[in-house]
Write an enzyme that holds these catalytic residues in place. Sequence first.
Site, short mmCIF file in Angstrom:
data_model
loop_
_atom_site.label_atom_id
_atom_site.label_comp_id
_atom_site.label_asym_id
_atom_site.label_seq_id
_atom_site.Cartn_x
_atom_site.Cartn_y
_atom_site.Cartn_z
CB CYS A 1 48.96 -44.76 -37.24
SG CYS A 1 50.13 -45.73 -36.27
NE ARG B 1 63.98 -35.60 -25.66
CZ ARG B 1 63.15 -36.57 -26.11
NH1 ARG B 1 62.64 -36.48 -27.32
NH2 ARG B 1 62.86 -37.59 -25.33
CB SER C 1 56.24 -41.09 -33.59
OG SER C 1 55.97 -42.48 -33.57
CG HIS D 1 52.00 -41.53 -33.67
ND1 HIS D 1 50.68 -41.29 -34.03
CD2 HIS D 1 52.36 -42.69 -34.32
CE1 HIS D 1 50.28 -42.25 -34.85
NE2 HIS D 1 51.27 -43.10 -35.04
CB CYS E 1 52.62 -44.81 -42.72
SG CYS E 1 53.45 -44.28 -41.21
N GLY F 1 49.33 -49.54 -39.99
CA GLY F 1 49.60 -50.95 -39.90
C GLY F 1 48.86 -51.73 -40.98
#
Length: 390
Positions: A89, A219, A245, A346, A376, A378
């Site tokens: 990420c 939303r 996300s 994301h 953060c 993986g």
Amino acid sequence: MAEAYIVDAIRTAGGRRNGKLSTWHPNDLAAEVLNGLLDRTGIDPAAVEDVIMGCVTQGGEQSTALGRNAVLASRLPQTVPAVTIDRQCGSSQQAIQFAAQAVLSGTQDVVIASGVEIMSRVPMYSSVNLYAQAGMGTGPWSKRVLDRYSVPEFSQFKGAQMIADKHGFSRAQMDEYALESHRRAAAAVEAGAFDAEILPVPVDTPDGPALHRVDEGVRFDASIEAIGSVKTLEEGGSITAANASQICDGASGVLIVNEKALKAHGLTPLARIHNLTVTAGDPVIMLEEPLEATRRALSRAGLTIGDIDLYEVNEAFASVPLAWLKAVGADPAKLNVNGGAIALGHPLGASGTKLMATLIHALRARGGRYGLQTMCEGGGVANVTIVERL
């Protein structure tokens, strides 16, 4: 002393899964961002010395030197090289840090850091799942790695739940955080807070051709009742799709230069890069590493969390920014002030430069000086980048 400057930072508005951006080939959407940086800064395309592009799922349309293919789809000359990187990420946040290191060292003067992920066309985990379905190989983790940590696999979903349990966050607290993300994002859209960072791109709609300018995931009618009605990912857990996300299509990019290039090309910087940090820790709980990375970054920069005016902490799951706030003693009012990935989406490899675009433009709009971004990633890795608005 050498410096690295951000001249501009832009992003597309996010597209929902199978939404407005899903017809774009990743090469072409990434190329739109490259072209947008050229247009907005007025720099000679031939002056760009490298493109560093983040992308997580490097398969199918996102395979085979994606960054280079994006250059070939853009107005950059074919003499501009490119490389595609995967730090999960944090891929395009790492692209920023690699670009900054290049211009700080003087080996290059003008570099574009960017990222793209069309998750509608190249689904998350497809680079693993398609091989498994074909019976090819045993997966990304060898027995040696799994045995070392006594796990059958590494899972970000399990890691997010472990963080919630470790730091004592309830389902209700995470749902409230998710609602606030939507509320902040909705307010930002309505106030035009994203206008300076969003690059409109053409899309087809039921009403005909249009320009995509608004993040599809927000939303505007979000409620705690609707968020609370979503089932948990695991029985007995507290993580849901609503407090995590959103899958998202998008591209983003940042033009980074040194002082030599500023003068040579008559550029005006938006920000100066103040600190570059990357750390790694436990790959099982995985998503907790931004806590340690932030402590180390602040120490190296000679700053405290009180010196930072705004923070962008990627909302991979609500438990991550909540744990970060608790651990570093940060002010919730300064966190993801225009909403985060729970509302905005994301787009994996594009999120690093996406968050940087939002951070820099929010600092300018609010008159802040220092901004901190962390992600953060993986494997238990985390990037932190601190910038100073100019």
